[in-house]
Scaffold this motif. Structure first.
Motif, PDB file in Angstrom:
ATOM      1  N   LEU A 183      21.987 110.819  38.590  1.00 43.49           N
ATOM      2  CA  LEU A 183      22.476 109.450  38.495  1.00 43.49           C
ATOM      3  C   LEU A 183      22.723 109.077  37.041  1.00 43.49           C
ATOM      4  O   LEU A 183      23.646 108.353  36.711  1.00 43.49           O
ATOM      5  CB  LEU A 183      21.417 108.485  39.058  1.00 43.49           C
ATOM      6  CG  LEU A 183      21.223 108.408  40.557  1.00 43.49           C
ATOM      7  CD1 LEU A 183      20.042 107.525  40.858  1.00 43.49           C
ATOM      8  CD2 LEU A 183      22.452 107.876  41.223  1.00 43.49           C
ATOM      9  N   ILE A 184      21.836 109.581  36.216  1.00 47.67           N
ATOM     10  CA  ILE A 184      21.912 109.177  34.825  1.00 47.67           C
ATOM     11  C   ILE A 184      23.004 109.945  34.093  1.00 47.67           C
ATOM     12  O   ILE A 184      23.707 109.418  33.248  1.00 47.67           O
ATOM     13  CB  ILE A 184      20.552 109.398  34.155  1.00 47.67           C
ATOM     14  CG1 ILE A 184      19.488 108.632  34.935  1.00 47.67           C
ATOM     15  CG2 ILE A 184      20.565 108.957  32.727  1.00 47.67           C
ATOM     16  CD1 ILE A 184      18.102 108.904  34.451  1.00 47.67           C
ATOM     17  N   VAL A 185      23.091 111.182  34.447  1.00 46.63           N
ATOM     18  CA  VAL A 185      23.961 112.043  33.665  1.00 46.63           C
ATOM     19  C   VAL A 185      25.429 111.733  33.893  1.00 46.63           C
ATOM     20  O   VAL A 185      26.192 111.519  32.955  1.00 46.63           O
ATOM     21  CB  VAL A 185      23.660 113.511  34.042  1.00 46.63           C
ATOM     22  CG1 VAL A 185      24.738 114.425  33.567  1.00 46.63           C
ATOM     23  CG2 VAL A 185      22.343 113.922  33.458  1.00 46.63           C
ATOM     24  N   ASN A 209      12.350 101.364  40.600  1.00 46.21           N
ATOM     25  CA  ASN A 209      13.433 100.396  40.683  1.00 46.21           C
ATOM     26  C   ASN A 209      14.704 101.035  41.207  1.00 46.21           C
ATOM     27  O   ASN A 209      15.446 100.434  41.987  1.00 46.21           O
ATOM     28  CB  ASN A 209      13.679  99.797  39.299  1.00 46.21           C
ATOM     29  CG  ASN A 209      14.687  98.681  39.357  1.00 46.21           C
ATOM     30  OD1 ASN A 209      14.679  97.891  40.267  1.00 46.21           O
ATOM     31  ND2 ASN A 209      15.591  98.648  38.389  1.00 46.21           N
ATOM     32  N   LEU A 210      14.953 102.253  40.784  1.00 47.42           N
ATOM     33  CA  LEU A 210      16.120 102.968  41.300  1.00 47.42           C
ATOM     34  C   LEU A 210      16.066 103.044  42.806  1.00 47.42           C
ATOM     35  O   LEU A 210      17.050 102.809  43.510  1.00 47.42           O
ATOM     36  CB  LEU A 210      16.156 104.401  40.774  1.00 47.42           C
ATOM     37  CG  LEU A 210      16.455 104.702  39.332  1.00 47.42           C
ATOM     38  CD1 LEU A 210      16.551 106.192  39.150  1.00 47.42           C
ATOM     39  CD2 LEU A 210      17.746 104.058  38.936  1.00 47.42           C
ATOM     40  N   ASP A 267      10.672 102.550  36.316  1.00 47.62           N
ATOM     41  CA  ASP A 267      12.127 102.592  36.381  1.00 47.62           C
ATOM     42  C   ASP A 267      12.607 103.376  37.577  1.00 47.62           C
ATOM     43  O   ASP A 267      13.585 102.995  38.241  1.00 47.62           O
ATOM     44  CB  ASP A 267      12.685 103.236  35.097  1.00 47.62           C
ATOM     45  CG  ASP A 267      12.365 102.401  33.881  1.00 47.62           C
ATOM     46  OD1 ASP A 267      12.194 102.984  32.798  1.00 47.62           O
ATOM     47  OD2 ASP A 267      12.294 101.175  34.012  1.00 47.62           O
ATOM     48  N   CYS A 317      16.243 113.559  27.866  1.00 47.93           N
ATOM     49  CA  CYS A 317      16.783 112.205  27.947  1.00 47.93           C
ATOM     50  C   CYS A 317      16.933 111.704  29.358  1.00 47.93           C
ATOM     51  O   CYS A 317      17.235 110.532  29.575  1.00 47.93           O
ATOM     52  CB  CYS A 317      18.154 112.157  27.282  1.00 47.93           C
ATOM     53  SG  CYS A 317      18.088 112.632  25.579  1.00 47.93           S
ATOM     54  N   GLU A 318      16.791 112.596  30.310  1.00 49.07           N
ATOM     55  CA  GLU A 318      17.016 112.156  31.668  1.00 49.07           C
ATOM     56  C   GLU A 318      15.745 111.774  32.398  1.00 49.07           C
ATOM     57  O   GLU A 318      15.802 111.381  33.558  1.00 49.07           O
ATOM     58  CB  GLU A 318      17.725 113.249  32.482  1.00 49.07           C
ATOM     59  CG  GLU A 318      19.223 113.277  32.275  1.00 49.07           C
ATOM     60  CD  GLU A 318      19.568 113.936  30.967  1.00 49.07           C
ATOM     61  OE1 GLU A 318      18.878 114.890  30.598  1.00 49.07           O
ATOM     62  OE2 GLU A 318      20.527 113.497  30.320  1.00 49.07           O
ATOM     63  N   VAL A 319      14.648 111.857  31.726  1.00 49.35           N
ATOM     64  CA  VAL A 319      13.400 111.476  32.392  1.00 49.35           C
ATOM     65  C   VAL A 319      13.237 109.977  32.254  1.00 49.35           C
ATOM     66  O   VAL A 319      13.537 109.397  31.220  1.00 49.35           O
ATOM     67  CB  VAL A 319      12.196 112.179  31.741  1.00 49.35           C
ATOM     68  CG1 VAL A 319      10.954 111.961  32.552  1.00 49.35           C
ATOM     69  CG2 VAL A 319      12.483 113.636  31.600  1.00 49.35           C
ATOM     70  N   ARG A 320      12.768 109.372  33.312  1.00 52.19           N
ATOM     71  CA  ARG A 320      12.525 107.946  33.252  1.00 52.19           C
ATOM     72  C   ARG A 320      11.105 107.658  33.688  1.00 52.19           C
ATOM     73  O   ARG A 320      10.485 108.422  34.408  1.00 52.19           O
ATOM     74  CB  ARG A 320      13.507 107.196  34.174  1.00 52.19           C
ATOM     75  CG  ARG A 320      14.940 107.245  33.717  1.00 52.19           C
ATOM     76  CD  ARG A 320      15.131 106.415  32.458  1.00 52.19           C
ATOM     77  NE  ARG A 320      16.530 106.358  32.028  1.00 52.19           N
ATOM     78  CZ  ARG A 320      17.078 107.170  31.123  1.00 52.19           C
ATOM     79  NH1 ARG A 320      16.367 108.121  30.583  1.00 52.19           N
ATOM     80  NH2 ARG A 320      18.329 107.035  30.785  1.00 52.19           N
ATOM     81  N   ARG A 345      27.283 109.690  40.488  1.00 53.06           N
ATOM     82  CA  ARG A 345      26.451 108.580  40.925  1.00 53.06           C
ATOM     83  C   ARG A 345      26.877 108.052  42.278  1.00 53.06           C
ATOM     84  O   ARG A 345      26.052 107.725  43.128  1.00 53.06           O
ATOM     85  CB  ARG A 345      26.559 107.431  39.919  1.00 53.06           C
ATOM     86  CG  ARG A 345      25.394 107.308  39.008  1.00 53.06           C
ATOM     87  CD  ARG A 345      25.577 106.210  38.042  1.00 53.06           C
ATOM     88  NE  ARG A 345      25.373 106.697  36.695  1.00 53.06           N
ATOM     89  CZ  ARG A 345      25.397 105.937  35.616  1.00 53.06           C
ATOM     90  NH1 ARG A 345      25.656 104.657  35.726  1.00 53.06           N
ATOM     91  NH2 ARG A 345      25.188 106.463  34.435  1.00 53.06           N
ATOM     92  N   ILE A 370      24.400 108.030  45.420  1.00 47.81           N
ATOM     93  CA  ILE A 370      23.914 106.767  45.962  1.00 47.81           C
ATOM     94  C   ILE A 370      24.267 106.657  47.430  1.00 47.81           C
ATOM     95  O   ILE A 370      23.444 106.271  48.259  1.00 47.81           O
ATOM     96  CB  ILE A 370      24.470 105.585  45.156  1.00 47.81           C
ATOM     97  CG1 ILE A 370      23.850 105.603  43.765  1.00 47.81           C
ATOM     98  CG2 ILE A 370      24.169 104.282  45.850  1.00 47.81           C
ATOM     99  CD1 ILE A 370      24.252 104.453  42.914  1.00 47.81           C
TER     100      ILE A 370
END
Lengths: 630, 146
Positions: A183-185, A229-230, A226, A219-222, A190, A194
């Motif tokens: 989703l992030i990348v 929330n996704l 968060d 950078c893709e770890v949240r 996305r 989704i």
């Protein structure tokens, strides 16, 4: 309640160049550090393979130690503590690492490989399947022995998700995984993710769904909030979303580790370290109470002393590693142990009563369809069942527990003869030193060990002593051992011991003539007393058909506190009975009674007890007060 | 009403202060993200109440305000932010609360702790400027208002 990220990609161990591998390793370290800092309490390194598994695919993922992490980020501890406080995670909970394998499945033949007998799968903590077509997905939902079904949502799905399949998978306890890093990348992916994931989440309502990143880089770890929330944006309530990264993961891990470490999911074998022996004051079971259901045995980083020493925690070494049954079994000679071999080694292994011997501490039901040791002419004379080489193993019993006799650190299993045509053999029931103490932690152990004792058509005598964790006798020919349903047993009290184990028996060396001295371990006796009650209650929980619980209570002449029901073995061939194995040396006053709740399978044999024949006068059917209700 | 979101941005490992974050930077990045994820309509409805109230470039803390209706979308968009300018970033929610007062207390606490960590990391290079800047920031938090 900790947060877990169960998908951190691990690239293969055959890098194209050395530079790649170091880069990959440093990426992995960074990701791990980031996850730790963000407040996760556990991660799993995921290795993906496709196609046929080979022996090369055994788990070779190196777990990271605290020192390597601290090299990169020296001030890890303060940051970790900060975030943990904010999230409400206790500071001292260890950071756990697991290993995971994802198998991409195309064809039916590949799906067949995903069964519980596959040794390669056993080397990983968690097993996931990624189906690539409809058949594979159906098979994965219904039959495959995996923990996770991971679907790649980022492209148009090659198959349809069907509600009955999804429901079937949930019923079997399989979790669906949604990865969020795509989703992030990528913006375009996305959309696909989704829409696909929303469908799954609508059907499952968040039940049996876990969320994880498949983060290719740091950078893709949240953070956990968060991610929750996704999920809530995808249609879940916030509560379910939070559960998807915490509670669901945790129960997944419990199940997966139980499958891995515990024999048939009930019994766990642990090697007792020799250093314990000097520590006789500390009761043995104190350790068991500390059983950690989601510890994988290694890879738990304890962060307490990070701030102090910056050195790797040494506590990990204390966790006892479960003995892998497969490896033991593989090493066993096919004809079973020769008693004489065992005996020779046993001298050194005799310990005073308080010594801890190896014990079965697997909560998994031990299938004691053990190959009987080769009866030998040995001086060990128990009332032994004839031992046969080819024990008629129970169908389902694939891994008989055998006692490694001479080794105090190994598990002893009483093996007993199956019914054999040869009557003349003397059965050596194994193990002079059999002290089996099962781990009480898992209550299911107690109840559900499906012990399959092979029924011997014994001509010889009869009862022998042994400590079985669970015995399930198999009537002659491969009646299916009824596997105890371990799930029945609730896990609560770790104090649930299988009574059997409590009794530590030491059988005197064979040189003593025909007298087996049974020494009851004092500690064990005490434990037994406690456990009887607990066992009794647990026993009642067991499903009638499936549960065999064995309790051994010792009744010694001087000590009446412990009572073991003892039922001698039947010698008749055909009856399928639930037997309580009684081990009683002929000559013994001390009767080690083993009580087994009967298997209801034959059910008609419920009244077997009466029919149990024992040649031994000392055999008693002790009071049934503890008999589980069937 | 008022929804404040406390964030801790800029957690990438590769860089070290390659960019100074300001209110403008962050705001722009988030708005772009809302546009990508929720479109014109989404941007428009969130924009009404969206505001970056406080940024601390040393400890990388920021307070973001959003309405109760739209805060989830905004939160999602913030999570999706990958970079500010050229610099890779990572947003992590520290605290979510419904009034500015609660946010202020949380922010003060977090700021202190983060500053301690910063001091550890920087070690001897701590300069007076930085300390003074921190004092200013803390004052700013205290006078933050709805």
């Amino acid at each position: 309640m900790g947060f877990f990220d169960l998908n951190i990609p691990y690239t293969d161990s055959t890098p194209l160049s050395k530079a790649n591998s170091t880069v990959a390793k440093s990426t992995r370290i960074k990701i791990v550090i980031k996850a730790m800092e963000l407040g996760y309490t556990g991660i799993a390194y995921n290795r993906t393979i496709r196609g046929v598994m080979s022996d090369r695919d055994r788990c070779s993922i190196p777990l990271l130690g605290l020192s390597s992490l601290l090299d990169v980020a020296p001030f890890l501890s303060s940051s970790v503590n900060f975030h943990r406080d904010l999230l409400g995670v206790p500071r001292s909970s260890p950071f756990r690492q697991y290993t995971r394998l994802t198998v991409c499945i195309d064809t039916a033949s590949q799906s067949q490989a995903l069964n519980s007998g596959n040794p390669i799968l056993k080397t990983y903590d968690i097993v996931a399947v990624r189906p690539l077509n409809q058949n594979a997905f159906d098979h994965a939902c219904e039959k495959a022995e995996v923990d996770i079904i991971s679907i790649d949502f980022s492209d148009k799905l090659p198959f349809r998700l069907k509600l009955p399949m999804v429901k079937a998978a949930i019923k079997r306890g399989i979790y669906f995984e949604i990865t969020y890093s795509d989703l992030i990348v990528d913006v375009h992916q996305r959309r696909q993710i989704i829409s696909n994931a929303k469908l799954l989440l609508d059907w499952t309502q968040g039940k049996n769904v876990i969320l994880s990143s498949a983060a290719p880089s740091v950078c893709e770890v949240r953070g956990p909030n968060d991610v929750a929330n996704l999920a809530s944006l995808l249609g879940l309530s916030m509560e379910r979303a939070k559960a998807a990264i915490s509670k669901n993961c945790r129960s997944l891990l419990t199940n997966a580790l139980r499958r891995k470490h515990f024999f048939k999911e009930v019994i766990r074998v642990e090697a007792v370290s020799s250093s314990r022996q000097s520590d006789s004051e500390i009761p043995l079971y104190a350790d068991w109470l500390k059983w950690d259901p989601i510890s994988s045995g290694e890879g738990d980083l304890l962060l307490d002393d990070m701030a102090k020493s910056f050195s790797a925690s040494t506590n990990a070494s204390k966790t006892v590693k479960a003995i892998d049954f497969d490896s033991i079994i593989d090493k066993m000679p096919s004809h079973g142990f020769q008693i004489k071999d065992l005996i020779s080694g046993s001298e050194a292994s005799f310990q005073p009563q308080t010594e801890v011997k190896s014990f079965l501490s697997t909560p998994q039901p031990i299938e004691l369809s053990v190959r009987t040791n080769q009866a030998s002419e040995n001086s060990i004379r128990h009332d032994l069942f004839p031992e046969t080489d080819d024990a008629t193993l129970d169908n389902t019993c694939s891994e008989p527990l055998t006692s490694a006799f001479g080794d105090p650190q190994k598990l002893y299993l009483a093996s007993y003869a199956t019914k054999t045509s040869t009557g003349s053999e003397e059965v050596v029931t194994d193990t002079v030193m059999t002290e089996i103490e099962s781990e009480t932690c898992n209550a299911s152990v107690a109840a559900s060990g499906s012990v399959e004792a092979e029924n011997q058509g014994l001509q010889s005598k009869k009862c022998y002593e042994q400590n079985f964790v669970l015995l399930n006798e198999n009537v002659n020919d491969g009646l299916n051992a009824v596997m105890l349903n371990e799930e029945v047993i609730s896990h609560q009290t770790s104090a649930m011991d299988i009574e059997l184990e409590a009794a530590a028996l030491e059988i005197s060396p064979p040189s003593e003539s025909s007298v087996e001295t049974i020494k009851v371990d004092d500690i064990a006796v005490d434990m037994d007393k406690e456990r009887q009650e607990t066992t009794a209650s647990s026993l009642n929980n067991m499903s009638s058909l499936e549960n065999i619980s064995e309790r051994m209570s010792l009744r010694t002449s001087e000590d009446d506190a412990v009572i073991v029901d003892q039922i001698s073995r039947q010698q008749s061939d055909d009856e399928m009975r639930v037997k309580d194995d009684s081990l009683v040396p002929n000559h013994e006053n001390q009767v080690l009674l083993m009580e087994e709740p009967k298997l209801a399978e034959a059910d008609s044999s419920m009244n077997d007890l009466g029919s149990v024949r024992s040649n031994e006068p000392c055999m008693k059917l002790s009071s049934r007060k503890n008999q589980p209700q069937y | 009403m008022v929804m404040e979101v406390l964030l801790d941005p800029n957690k990438e490992m590769s860089g070290d202060d390659s960019i100074v974050i300001t209110q403008f930077n962050i705001s722009k990045a988030i708005k772009d993200s809302i546009l990508v994820n929720f479109g014109e309509c989404g941007l428009a409805s969130s924009l009404r109440s969206f505001q970056v109230k406080y940024v601390n470039s040393i400890t990388k803390l920021c307070i973001i305000r959003a309405s109760r209706d739209e805060y989830k979308k905004i939160w999602y968009s913030i999570s999706m932010v990958r970079s500010i300018g050229n610099c890779l970033v990572l947003f992590n929610l520290l605290d979510l609360s419904g009034s500015i007062k609660a946010c202020k207390t949380a922010a003060l606490k977090c700021d202190e702790l983060k500053f301690e960590q910063y001091k550890l990391m920087v070690g001897a290079r701590l300069s007076v400027d930085v300390i003074r800047h921190m004092q200013n920031c803390i004052e700013k938090i205290k006078i933050l208002e709805h």
